[in-house]
Design an enzyme around this catalytic site. Structure first.
Site, PDB file in Angstrom:
ATOM      1  N   ASP A 285      15.936 -58.387  97.076  1.00  0.00           N
ATOM      2  CA  ASP A 285      14.494 -58.526  97.302  1.00  0.00           C
ATOM      3  C   ASP A 285      13.986 -59.951  97.051  1.00  0.00           C
ATOM      4  OD1 ASP A 285      14.369 -55.888  97.988  1.00  0.00           O
ATOM      5  OD2 ASP A 285      13.565 -55.190  96.078  1.00  0.00           O
TER       6      ASP A 285
ATOM      7  N   LYS B 153       6.023 -52.777  91.622  1.00  0.00           N
ATOM      8  CA  LYS B 153       5.912 -51.752  92.672  1.00  0.00           C
ATOM      9  C   LYS B 153       7.085 -50.774  92.591  1.00  0.00           C
ATOM     10  CE  LYS B 153       7.449 -52.734  97.019  1.00  0.00           C
ATOM     11  NZ  LYS B 153       8.438 -51.786  97.574  1.00  0.00           N
ATOM     12  N   ASN B 154       8.302 -51.312  92.484  1.00  0.00           N
ATOM     13  CA  ASN B 154       9.486 -50.450  92.582  1.00  0.00           C
ATOM     14  C   ASN B 154       9.753 -49.642  91.318  1.00  0.00           C
ATOM     15  OD1 ASN B 154       9.736 -51.242  95.174  1.00  0.00           O
ATOM     16  ND2 ASN B 154      11.496 -52.596  94.867  1.00  0.00           N
TER      17      ASN B 154
ATOM     18  N   CYS C  18      14.532 -48.511 109.292  1.00  0.00           N
ATOM     19  CA  CYS C  18      13.483 -49.460 108.912  1.00  0.00           C
ATOM     20  C   CYS C  18      13.978 -50.848 109.260  1.00  0.00           C
ATOM     21  CB  CYS C  18      13.124 -49.330 107.445  1.00  0.00           C
ATOM     22  SG  CYS C  18      14.278 -50.097 106.341  1.00  0.00           S
TER      23      CYS C  18
ATOM     24  N   ARG D 168      19.698 -47.602 106.403  1.00  0.00           N
ATOM     25  CA  ARG D 168      19.338 -46.941 105.153  1.00  0.00           C
ATOM     26  C   ARG D 168      19.491 -45.414 105.205  1.00  0.00           C
ATOM     27  NH1 ARG D 168      13.961 -49.908 103.040  1.00  0.00           N
ATOM     28  NH2 ARG D 168      14.738 -49.443 100.964  1.00  0.00           N
TER      29      ARG D 168
ATOM     30  N   ARG E  86       1.737 -54.535 101.086  1.00  0.00           N
ATOM     31  CA  ARG E  86       2.532 -53.434 100.552  1.00  0.00           C
ATOM     32  C   ARG E  86       3.084 -53.775  99.170  1.00  0.00           C
ATOM     33  NH1 ARG E  86       7.357 -52.315 103.589  1.00  0.00           N
ATOM     34  NH2 ARG E  86       7.626 -51.087 101.720  1.00  0.00           N
TER      35      ARG E  86
HETATM   36  N1  EPU Z   1      22.526 -46.328 100.866  1.00  0.00           N
HETATM   37  C1  EPU Z   1      23.373 -45.474 101.532  1.00  0.00           C
HETATM   38  N2  EPU Z   1      23.184 -44.129 101.393  1.00  0.00           N
HETATM   39  C2  EPU Z   1      22.179 -43.616 100.617  1.00  0.00           C
HETATM   40  C3  EPU Z   1      21.319 -44.492  99.933  1.00  0.00           C
HETATM   41  C4  EPU Z   1      21.513 -45.854 100.078  1.00  0.00           C
HETATM   42  O1  EPU Z   1      24.279 -45.909 102.233  1.00  0.00           O
HETATM   43  O2  EPU Z   1      22.063 -42.391 100.556  1.00  0.00           O
HETATM   44  C5  EPU Z   1      22.703 -47.774 101.037  1.00  0.00           C
HETATM   45  C6  EPU Z   1      21.493 -48.481 101.647  1.00  0.00           C
HETATM   46  O3  EPU Z   1      21.481 -48.351 103.050  1.00  0.00           O
HETATM   47  C7  EPU Z   1      21.709 -49.891 101.183  1.00  0.00           C
HETATM   48  C8  EPU Z   1      22.322 -49.714  99.792  1.00  0.00           C
HETATM   49  O4  EPU Z   1      22.829 -48.375  99.757  1.00  0.00           O
HETATM   50  O5  EPU Z   1      22.619 -50.544 102.003  1.00  0.00           O
HETATM   51  C9  EPU Z   1      21.362 -49.885  98.637  1.00  0.00           C
HETATM   52  O6  EPU Z   1      20.192 -49.128  98.863  1.00  0.00           O
HETATM   53  P1  EPU Z   1      19.338 -48.486  97.700  1.00  0.00           P
HETATM   54  O7  EPU Z   1      19.401 -47.020  97.818  1.00  0.00           O
HETATM   55  O8  EPU Z   1      19.735 -49.110  96.394  1.00  0.00           O
HETATM   56  O9  EPU Z   1      17.888 -48.989  98.096  1.00  0.00           O
HETATM   57  P2  EPU Z   1      16.519 -48.190  97.955  1.00  0.00           P
HETATM   58  O10 EPU Z   1      16.553 -47.366  96.731  1.00  0.00           O
HETATM   59  O11 EPU Z   1      16.174 -47.555  99.237  1.00  0.00           O
HETATM   60  C10 EPU Z   1      15.312 -49.955  96.465  1.00  0.00           C
HETATM   61  C11 EPU Z   1      14.080 -50.777  96.590  1.00  0.00           C
HETATM   62  C12 EPU Z   1      14.294 -51.851  97.651  1.00  0.00           C
HETATM   63  C13 EPU Z   1      15.482 -52.719  97.230  1.00  0.00           C
HETATM   64  C14 EPU Z   1      16.724 -51.834  97.037  1.00  0.00           C
HETATM   65  C15 EPU Z   1      17.925 -52.585  96.521  1.00  0.00           C
HETATM   66  C16 EPU Z   1      12.244 -49.323  96.012  1.00  0.00           C
HETATM   67  C17 EPU Z   1      11.037 -48.586  96.439  1.00  0.00           C
HETATM   68  N3  EPU Z   1      12.936 -49.959  96.958  1.00  0.00           N
HETATM   69  O12 EPU Z   1      15.504 -49.365  97.745  1.00  0.00           O
HETATM   70  O13 EPU Z   1      13.129 -52.651  97.669  1.00  0.00           O
HETATM   71  O14 EPU Z   1      15.739 -53.682  98.204  1.00  0.00           O
HETATM   72  O15 EPU Z   1      16.415 -50.775  96.089  1.00  0.00           O
HETATM   73  O16 EPU Z   1      17.648 -53.210  95.321  1.00  0.00           O
HETATM   74  O17 EPU Z   1      12.570 -49.348  94.839  1.00  0.00           O
HETATM   75  C18 EPU Z   1      11.406 -53.940  98.637  1.00  0.00           C
HETATM   76  O18 EPU Z   1      10.758 -53.764  97.582  1.00  0.00           O
HETATM   77  O19 EPU Z   1      11.069 -54.782  99.507  1.00  0.00           O
HETATM   78  C19 EPU Z   1      12.616 -53.149  98.857  1.00  0.00           C
HETATM   79  C20 EPU Z   1      13.151 -52.991 100.054  1.00  0.00           C
END
Ligand code: EPU
Length: 430
Positions: free
Chosen positions: A317, A22-23, A126, A131, A409
């Site tokens: 995850d 998915k990701n 969320c 986030r 999802r």
């Molecule tokens: N963060 C910030 N500022 C930003 C962006 C992120 O502070 O501008 C923080 C987030 O709040 C979090 C950390 O950085 O504390 C890491 O977040 P990241 O941006 O890496 O997460 P994401 O890209 O939103 C993806 C996956 C998540 C997975 C995370 C971490 C997808 C669609 N989602 O999310 O997957 O947990 O990376 O590996 O790729 C899931 O599949 O259930 C899921 C939540």
């Protein structure tokens, strides 16, 4: 609303085909906005999040056709989907869509790179934490984008000649911000160097696909990614990599129930740290020609401490699922969550099944119990809900998991995959 009914106690024996990730699929689909040519993605999982993103991309002008279904055991899965965005018809991503799925915020990168402007709603909170999107904004500003936040929207514009390559080091590792900066930089003028970039396999998959489309990206999979901007990208054909989170989830399910299962179409190298933790918990894990064999016979589940971390660390995850497994260990284990500040919503629900878990800050202490007992439970997010399924598989009697839309999802045909291996799992529609 559908629920999943589980009657626990059966071992798992058989073969589980692993779906495309998915990701990885989500950012790959978004990359189709970068070209007027056709991007064909194979092995796309059939999930609610993918369907939602298809609707969102359609809004921006992407024509989408689904075909080439692969038949196996009489059923189709692993779809091939063609995405063609001749013209971007709308550079706005509205709140109604972005608030339903956070990853849809990522369209900001390609829209800005190709059209020079984007208006994308802030995603909002969320269940697993606040986030924020500060890293996306800072990174795009480093590429000379002008960004204003107005009425809940991020309004981004590129300079007249397009985005300009730059050096940007993320103050914190972010998968999504790495995806977005990488996509935006492919069409920027000059070279971009991203420091402290996410090293997740899904980032590598996106970089490889972008390169197949004509981008010039090197260093993917390391903390420094270099992107030499090109004038335009073309179409490509790309196969979505296997879902490491689904792989780890079923491996933990087998470690929980005992049994012998082959996880097919996946790759051990995608989740070394998690597999090592499962091994230490008492399962045997070996590679096969096309995947992984997971076996646990007789021996009990040993307690193992883990700390979540960006790749190659233990993935957040899989944290909830590992906690599910640890509820039946024969000792005390500790799980520390370092990525999201509120990703312990499953603790209260696991407790309803008889688990003994106490929380102190970002660490959970799990005192293993010899038996869990089925109960009605509900989940607040995708990975939390599947941890309840894992616990339910080893609980005595019936566990009824509500809010199944969370599972839909991210887990393709969960109940079928488990039932084929001897579990008693069924979907109940009210
Ligand atoms: N963060 C910030 N500022 C930003 C962006 C992120 O502070 O501008 C923080 C987030 O709040 C979090 C950390 O950085 O504390 C890491 O977040 P990241 O941006 O890496 O997460 P994401 O890209 O939103 C993806 C996956 C998540 C997975 C995370 C971490 C997808 C669609 N989602 O999310 O997957 O947990 O990376 O590996 O790729 C899931 O599949 O259930 C899921 C939540």
């Amino acid at each position: 609303m559908d629920r999943i009914r589980i009657v626990g106690g059966n071992e798992l024996h058989g073969v589980i085909p692993i779906s495309g990730a998915k990701n990885a699929a989500l950012p790959l689909m978004i990359a189709s906005l970068l070209t007027d040519d056709t991007l064909t993605l194979e092995n796309v999982p059939h999930l609610a999040d993918v369907e939602q993103l298809i609707r969102i991309l359609g809004n921006h002008g992407v024509d989408i056709s689904v075909n080439g279904r692969r038949e196996r055991q009489g059923e189709s899965y692993a779809r091939t989907i063609h995405f063609t965005c001749r013209n971007i018809v709308d550079t706005t991503a509205p709140y109604e869509l972005v608030s339903k799925m956070r990853a849809s915020f990522w369209v900001i990168g390609p829209l800005l790179a190709r059209e020079g402007k984007a208006r994308v709603s802030l995603p909002g909170g969320c269940a697993i934490g606040t986030r924020p999107v500060d890293l996306f904004i800072e990174g795009l500003q480093a590429l000379s984008a002008n960004i204003e936040i107005d009425s809940g929207y991020v309004n981004a514009t590129a300079p007249a000649g397009g985005l300009i390559g730059a050096r940007y080091t993320f103050p914190k590792v972010s998968v999504g911000a790495t995806h977005v900066l990488m996509m935006a930089a492919t069409l920027a003028n000059g070279t971009t160097v991203l420091g402290n970039a996410a090293r997740e396999p899904e980032v590598v998959d996106l970089a490889n696909c972008l390169n197949a489309m004509g981008a010039k990206i090197t260093g993917q999979g390391t903390a420094t990614i270099t992107i030499e901007g090109v004038r335009s990208l073309s179409g490509a054909r790309h196969r979505v990599l296997p879902d490491r989170i689904e792989t780890g989830t079923y491996a933990m399910a087998v470690a929980m129930t005992g049994g012998d299962v082959i996880l097919e179409d996946t790759d051990m190298a995608l989740l070394d740290t998690a597999l090592e933790a499962i091994r230490r918990a008492g399962a045997e894990i070996t590679p096969t020609n096309s995947g992984i064999r997971v076996v646990r016979n007789g021996a009990g589940i040993k307690p193992v401490d883990i700390v979540t971390d960006p790749f190659p660390g233990f993935p957040t995850d899989l944290q909830a699922q590992f906690m599910g497994l640890m509820t039946k260990s024969n000792g005390v284990s500790h799980i520390t969550e370092t990525i999201f500040e509120n990703r312990f919503m499953h603790v209260q629900e696991l407790a309803r099944l008889g688990a003994k878990i106490s929380l102190s800050g970002q660490t959970a202490k799990i005192e293993g119990v010899s038996r869990l007992k089925g109960a009605p439970v509900m989940a607040t997010d995708l990975r939390a809900s599947v941890s309840l399924v894992i616990a339910g598989l080893a609980a005595e009697g019936e566990t009824m998991v509500s809010r199944v839309y969370h599972l839909d999802r991210g887990f393709e045909r969960l109940e079928e995959k488990l039932t084929r291996c001897g579990a008693h799992v069924e979907r109940v529609s009210d």
